[in-house]
Design a protein around this motif. Structure first.
Motif, mmCIF file in Angstrom:
data_model
loop_
_atom_site.group_PDB
_atom_site.id
_atom_site.type_symbol
_atom_site.label_atom_id
_atom_site.label_comp_id
_atom_site.label_asym_id
_atom_site.label_seq_id
_atom_site.Cartn_x
_atom_site.Cartn_y
_atom_site.Cartn_z
ATOM 1 N N GLU A 403 76.446 77.543 54.302
ATOM 2 C CA GLU A 403 75.420 77.548 55.396
ATOM 3 C C GLU A 403 74.360 78.360 55.043
ATOM 4 O O GLU A 403 73.193 77.904 55.242
ATOM 5 C CB GLU A 403 76.105 77.536 56.876
ATOM 6 C CG GLU A 403 76.825 76.379 57.282
ATOM 7 C CD GLU A 403 78.288 76.777 57.195
ATOM 8 O OE1 GLU A 403 78.970 76.377 57.845
ATOM 9 O OE2 GLU A 403 78.549 77.492 56.204
ATOM 10 N N THR A 457 81.609 71.263 56.738
ATOM 11 C CA THR A 457 81.535 69.916 57.199
ATOM 12 C C THR A 457 81.967 69.834 58.681
ATOM 13 O O THR A 457 81.185 69.200 59.346
ATOM 14 C CB THR A 457 82.088 68.841 56.458
ATOM 15 O OG1 THR A 457 81.874 69.068 55.118
ATOM 16 C CG2 THR A 457 81.980 67.489 56.811
ATOM 17 N N ARG A 459 81.894 72.319 60.879
ATOM 18 C CA ARG A 459 80.890 73.065 61.859
ATOM 19 C C ARG A 459 79.650 72.186 62.116
ATOM 20 O O ARG A 459 79.056 72.142 63.116
ATOM 21 C CB ARG A 459 80.542 74.313 61.390
ATOM 22 C CG ARG A 459 81.780 75.442 61.406
ATOM 23 C CD ARG A 459 81.310 76.809 60.990
ATOM 24 N NE ARG A 459 80.883 76.847 59.609
ATOM 25 C CZ ARG A 459 82.039 77.216 58.835
ATOM 26 N NH1 ARG A 459 83.127 77.708 59.357
ATOM 27 N NH2 ARG A 459 81.711 77.509 57.595
ATOM 28 N N VAL A 460 79.285 71.450 61.057
ATOM 29 C CA VAL A 460 78.125 70.494 61.066
ATOM 30 C C VAL A 460 78.519 69.438 62.178
ATOM 31 O O VAL A 460 77.526 69.124 63.073
ATOM 32 C CB VAL A 460 77.645 69.849 59.609
ATOM 33 C CG1 VAL A 460 76.504 68.826 59.942
ATOM 34 C CG2 VAL A 460 77.122 71.227 58.882
ATOM 35 N N SER A 465 76.992 74.134 63.663
ATOM 36 C CA SER A 465 76.091 74.988 62.433
ATOM 37 C C SER A 465 74.786 73.674 62.456
ATOM 38 O O SER A 465 75.148 72.534 62.685
ATOM 39 C CB SER A 465 76.633 74.718 61.257
ATOM 40 O OG SER A 465 75.890 74.774 59.866
ATOM 41 N N ALA A 467 72.936 73.390 59.733
ATOM 42 C CA ALA A 467 72.918 73.144 58.175
ATOM 43 C C ALA A 467 73.143 71.683 57.842
ATOM 44 O O ALA A 467 73.670 70.927 58.854
ATOM 45 C CB ALA A 467 73.828 74.045 57.280
ATOM 46 N N ASP A 468 72.807 71.294 56.603
ATOM 47 C CA ASP A 468 72.753 69.795 56.307
ATOM 48 C C ASP A 468 74.463 69.560 56.216
ATOM 49 O O ASP A 468 74.916 70.464 55.476
ATOM 50 C CB ASP A 468 71.963 69.532 55.096
ATOM 51 C CG ASP A 468 70.418 69.550 55.390
ATOM 52 O OD1 ASP A 468 70.109 69.275 56.737
ATOM 53 O OD2 ASP A 468 69.884 69.684 54.584
ATOM 54 N N ASN A 469 74.795 68.344 56.318
ATOM 55 C CA ASN A 469 76.250 67.955 55.947
ATOM 56 C C ASN A 469 76.262 68.092 54.373
ATOM 57 O O ASN A 469 75.686 67.307 53.782
ATOM 58 C CB ASN A 469 76.424 66.841 56.425
ATOM 59 C CG ASN A 469 78.043 66.488 56.452
ATOM 60 O OD1 ASN A 469 78.539 66.924 55.679
ATOM 61 N ND2 ASN A 469 78.620 65.902 57.484
#
Length: 1136
Positions: A403, A457, A459-460, A465, A467-469
């Motif tokens: 991330e 993944t 956490r997304v 998160s 961040a982007d997956n």
């Protein structure tokens, strides 16, 4: 500069106009400011649109650009711009003028005298020196790049041009601020010399760049190194530390640009392989091949902070990329040892790695260093083991930080992939070269990467998160997984169990979750995303197989992996068909498709591999005995996706691609055609069976599906009964729709069904490649079913239905792979022409008579018109029907087609040919076929149509695609050739001859336009323009000479002699009488003219009211004799 009685504008007024031109929110105010500034600061390169709004640059009062009376030529304009730059202090003014100065230098520096060039160069240097304190960095860069352009173009003309670099180096000694300025200028000069200019300048640029590279570039690089070393030493004191950091930053940027210089002239683009070696010259060895060369970089990195520290490590990345052959063996060993020890020190101490830029560039350094250098020089040195151990610890930590720096994972995996490829797993027992360390690290790298991706993944998905997956970026995922596969295959016996362990662990959780009956949405999504990573890992491991290296035990591992994936896929299918409301995971389905594709490519492909080991293991685990059984399973998976997923899903797209791959291969399509699943599919292919076919918006998916079915159906010899059975669902649908009244056809549900059937038939027909198979379709559709297509054009008020019907016809009449070359006794060609002509007539009349408001002119009008043009073009160019005989027996199909197309063309605004590129392409292609010399008499052109066609062709000259402008030239060439033949023989082409005589102004218009293009522009298709231009000169050679002579009058005196010489050679190259040899000679002469004006940089100036010179008679020109030529002539006469 020449003076004038006209009052000059004030400095304040010019500043205001510059600001308005660059920043005014009102277009009218911007345009007015631009117009005024063009008057006072001309570049003599303005387009005709900027002058008059017309096409091309011309002469005559209406085409001459007005400029400030004090400006008599480019030299005056450059002097006036330089004076304004030195007096003005606003950013807007300087930014605007330096851009216009660059255009002026690029095109017209050659007409200036040596003194004027020197004055311009000195003025630009003075502007930088005088204003560098107040100028923003981007303006210093722009001005210095313009200065570099002047240097480049005067490199061989002025002996002191190369000395500008020395002047800059001397200026650097004046103060710290001047040092920063000098480095900024050096950077701009290096960038400009390395930047590729337009093609007409490239030859000159390469000659200059080679000289610059061998001399000045090395001096610049050496100075930047010296400035860096001095600045590092100055970081210890408190005074002036900010200045030292600025010097450091600029010096490192200069080094980066020097190392990125285009040393070998290939100019690689940004998409080239990151690991490409830098081809630094051997003459630089004395600078780089020193024992302490790398020391200042690592020392400076430790003593600085971001962003300067990031620049240090970025330069280290470039240095690590220098080709291995640059170093002698002993020096290379020293370089690799020092680079390795410096990296170890940074990694062990974590120096500066808390900054994301430093962290990312360190990953790049590791990847680039290992890609260029195999490290064999230090394998027996302790530093080698230290390096691998440090990178291993760094990697195992870095893999968990996705991330924070997602783009750093790829370079890290690249490092270990290169290590793994060098140290094969079966040789990793040698501890002396760290084989044991590598063997133990590779499985850990794979385990940590997969675990890190799974956790990122999760956490997304859970919202922890932002961040982007990582599953959403398919390209990066597959690239990284390919690297993981390389690592795993190098040590398959130890790495494959890691992948299988992770796979089985997640699969066990998934099965437990399904059996619990309490599968919540979030829990299901999390577990399925984890499964996606596991399946991707298995798929890529199988996909990384190399047949020539793979051993039987490796194939057995692949079989075990594939069998494990198959069992999980069965479980996932049960879950999708169950009552669980959570939507299935697209990522997981895409991973399964990748698994099937990888196994098929490696164990079933077009070439037969003896893979008894894999099928023996598969037979024992899941009962799959051979490749046919696996293909059956893959097709069942594809059909399951067709039934389950909607058209908009990426799963459908990937499933169709897999189906397409199996249907296009010569061997694979024959393997597939024998399967029971395929036989079932051929009998049940309609939209009732598959969910994705319910949509009418995804034509490409439908086309790919039915094209694949057509290839399978026509594998081998297809009987009429088999064909009829396949077409039965469509026949029933068409018969039912034909029974509906016209009013019911306009209902939304019926329109959707019409679009589906028309698109399905078109997709199916696109894959029919043989005459035999086409006749089967032709006879089927001709049995009363073509009426539905015509009713779609006549009744349905929806343009989508009409366009679908027209596109079906475009495919129906397309002589793809000569499939429409019927026997001479067959009437099929005429029948096809009649049907297509009727379709064009029906749609054309519908458009011309329509009174409905047009919301989107392209979708509602031009799209269908463009397809009509394509239909007519394919009818004419297909050459399967003798259209010339149709009027002889009273067939109106030809007349209807030509009449309606010309009417549609007349209603087409000329400007829209450029505004809508697809329309322009279809129009030009149609006209090229319609007005070919052999066909022009059948068209029946009237005066209005003739004029409109010519204007459309002229507009098409500026189309984005070169092929369209070439087609427009071909149209004009065909019409003019016919007219000239008719002039010589009154029995030929009377209609075209009559039009030509009625409208001589059109010939002059075309001649003026083409001469403008040939003289003022540099086109890649000069050959295409030469053909009609020859005909135009034959028709009106006097006007061509007069017009060209007028253009020459407006050119600078310094260019006139060379220009007149080149033009005389062009106009006297051949006799302007129709004939193949004369036309070819003119084309060759035009090519020679282009080569000559390019080599001499004869770029024509836009005619202005201040540049009119004496009248010029091109054909009467005699070259001036050099001194001594008269004596030689006298001696020759005496000898005679």
């Amino acid at each position: 500069m020449n003076q004038s009685t006209e009052e000059q504008p004030t400095l304040e007024q010019l500043d205001i106009w510059c600001e308005q031109a660059l920043s005014s929110p009102m277009p009218s105010q911007r345009d007015e400011a631009e117009r005024r500034l063009r008057y006072y600061f001309p570049t003599f390169s303005e387009t005709h649109a900027e002058i008059t709004g017309g096409h091309g640059v011309g002469v005559g009062r209406e085409h001459v650009m007005a400029v400030f009376p004090a400006i008599k030529g480019p030299a005056d304009a450059a002097s006036w711009m330089a004076m304004f730059m030195r007096q003005s202090s606003t950013v807007f003014s300087l930014s605007y003028i330096v851009r216009r100065m660059r255009v002026l230098v690029l095109n017209h520096l050659g007409v200036m005298s040596g003194e004027q060039k020197t004055e311009l160069r000195n003025n630009l240097f003075a502007v930088i020196q005088e204003k560098f304190v107040e100028l923003p960095a981007f303006l210093i860069d722009d001005t210095a790049r313009t200065l570099a352009l002047v240097m480049m173009f005067t490199w061989f003309d002025l002996p002191d041009s190369a000395d500008v670099v020395d002047t800059v180096l001397e200026m650097a000694k004046m103060s710290n601020k001047h040092q920063v300025l000098a480095l900024q200028m050096m950077r701009a000069i290096v960038e400009e010399f390395s930047h590729e200019l337009p093609p007409k300048y490239i030859s000159r640029q390469r000659r200059v760049v080679v000289t610059f590279r061998d001399k000045q570039l090395k001096s610049i690089f050496e100075h930047s190194i010296s400035a860096m070393r001095t600045a590092i030493g100055g970081l210890t004191g408190a005074d002036g530390q900010q200045d030292q950091l600025m010097i450091l930053s600029q010096a490192l940027l200069v080094q980066r640009d020097c190392l990125a210089f285009d040393f070998i002239g290939l100019a690689p683009d940004e998409s080239s392989d990151e690991a490409v070696a830098i081809q630094i010259p051997s003459t630089w060895k004395d600078l780089i091949q020193t024992d302490d060369f790398l020391d200042p970089y690592f020392e400076g990195y430790k003593r600085s902070s971001p962003p300067v520290s990031s620049q240090f490590i970025e330069v280290l990345v470039m240095l690590a990329s220098i080709r291995r052959s640059f170093y002698m063996e002993s020096v290379r060993s020293t370089f690799v040892k020092r680079m390795s020890s410096g990296i170890v020190e940074i990694l062990n101490g974590g120096l500066g790695l808390e900054d994301v830029e430093n962290y990312h560039h360190m990953h790049r350094l590791l990847a680039r260093f290992r890609c260029i250098h195999t490290l064999v020089e230090i394998e027996e040195s302790p530093v080698y083991r230290e390096l691998l151990a440090s990178v291993a610890r760094f990697s195992l930590t870095g893999l968990t930080l996705y991330e924070w720096s997602p783009n750093s994972i790829g370079p890290l995996l690249t490092f270990w992939s290169k290590v793994a490829s060098t140290h094969d797993a079966r040789d990793n027992s040698n501890a002396e070269i760290a084989g044991d360390l590598i063997a133990s690290t590779l499985p850990q790298i794979i385990r940590e990467y997969l675990h890190a991706m799974v956790m990122a993944t999760m956490r997304v998905i859970t919202g922890e998160s932002m961040a982007d997956n990582p599953l959403d970026n398919a390209d990066a995922l597959l690239d990284n997984m390919a690297l993981v596969s390389n690592i795993a295959r190098s040590s398959y016996e130890t790495c494959a169990p890691v992948v299988l362990e992770m796979f089985r662990d997640v699969a066990g959780k998934y099965e437990a979750l399904l059996n619990s009956g309490q599968a919540g949405d979030e829990a299901m999504v999390v577990v399925e995303s984890q499964l996606a990573w596991a399946v991707y890992a298995v798929a890529q491991c199988i996909g990384g197989r190399q047949p020539y290296k793979s051993l039987p035990e490796d194939d057995r591992i692949d079989a075990e992996m594939f069998a494990t994936g198959l069992k999980l896929d069965q479980l996932v299918r049960q879950r999708i068909q169950s009552s669980i409301t959570t939507p299935p995971s697209e990522a997981l389905e895409l991973a399964f498709l990748q698994l099937y594709q990888s196994f098929r490519a490696n164990y079933i492909g077009e070439q037969y591999y003896k893979t008894t080991a894999v099928y023996a293991r598969l037979s024992a685990m899941v009962g799959l005995n051979d490749s046919a059984a696996v293909l059956e399973l893959i097709l069942q998976k594809v059909l399951f996706n067709f039934r389950t997923w909607a058209a908009q899903s990426s799963v459908i797209q990937r499933s169709l691609l897999l189906f397409h791959d199996m249907a296009v291969g010569y061997v694979s399509v024959r393997q597939v055609a024998k399967l029971d699943t395929v036989k079932f599919l051929l009998a049940n292919h309609s939209s009732d069976q598959f969910r994705f076919l319910h949509s009418i918006d995804e034509y490409k998916q439908r086309s790919m599906y039915y094209a694949g079915l057509a290839r399978i159906l026509f594998t081998g010899e297809t009987t009429a009964a088999q064909f009829a059975e396949f077409m039965q669902p469509w026949a029933q649908t068409i018969d039912r729709l034909l029974d509906l009244p016209d009013a019911q056809l306009e209902q939304d549900a019926v329109r959707a069904e019409l679009i589906r059937i028309l698109r399905d038939l078109r997709g199916f027909l696109s894959a029919v490649s043989s005459k035999t198979n086409y006749i089967l379709f032709f006879e089927w559709i001709s049995a009363g079913r073509m009426r539905l297509v015509h009713r779609s054009l006549q009744v349905a008020g929806d343009t989508r239905v009409q366009v679908a019907a027209l596109k079906f016809f475009a495919e129906f009449v397309y002589n793809r792979t000569q499939r429409l070359n019927f026997d001479v006794t067959s009437a099929n060609g005429i029948l096809i022409f009649r049907e297509a002509s009727a379709a064009i007539w029906e749609y054309g009349n519908c458009v011309l008579k329509s009174t409905q408001p047009v919301r989107n002119v392209y979708k509602d009008r031009y799209k269908g018109v463009a397809v009509c043009f394509s239909i007519l073009m394919r009818l004419i160019t297909g050459k399967y029907v003798a259209i010339g005989v149709m009027p002889l027996y009273g067939d109106t199909a030809l007349d209807h087609a030509y009449t309606i197309v010309l009417e549609l063309l007349k209603h087409l605004p000329v400007a829209d040919v450029i505004a809508y590129p697809k329309l322009g392409k279809a129009t030009a292609s149609m006209l090229e076929a319609l007005l070919a010399k052999t066909n022009v008499d059948l068209v029946g052109l009237d005066e209005q149509a003739y004029e409109h066609v010519m204007r459309v062709c002229v507009e098409a000259f500026d189309h984005a695609e070169t092929a369209v402008s070439s087609a427009a030239c071909s149209v004009i060439d065909g019409v003019l050739t016919a007219a000239l033949e008719g002039t010589a023989d009154s029995s030929k082409h009377p209609v075209v001859v009559k039009l030509m005589r009625q409208r001589p102004d059109i010939v002059e218009y075309l001649l003026r336009t083409m001469l403008n293009i040939v003289l003022f522009e540099d086109r890649p298709n000069d050959w295409s323009f030469s053909r009609p231009l020859f005909c135009l000169i034959v028709l009106n050679g006097d006007f061509a000479l007069q017009y060209t002579s007028q253009i020459v009058q407006y050119q600078a005196a310094e260019r006139q002699e060379d220009l007149v010489k080149a033009l005389k050679s062009l106009f006297s190259s051949t006799e302007f009488v129709m004939g193949v040899s004369n036309r070819d000679a003119f084309t060759q002469a035009l090519t020679q003219y282009r080569r000559e004006v390019t080599s001499k940089n004869l770029i024509l100036m836009v005619p202005t009211n201040q540049t009119l010179g004496k009248a010029v008679d091109i054909m009467a020109y005699e070259p001036k004799k050099e001194e001594g030529d008269g004596a030689k002539d006298a001696e020759a006469a005496m000898a005679d």
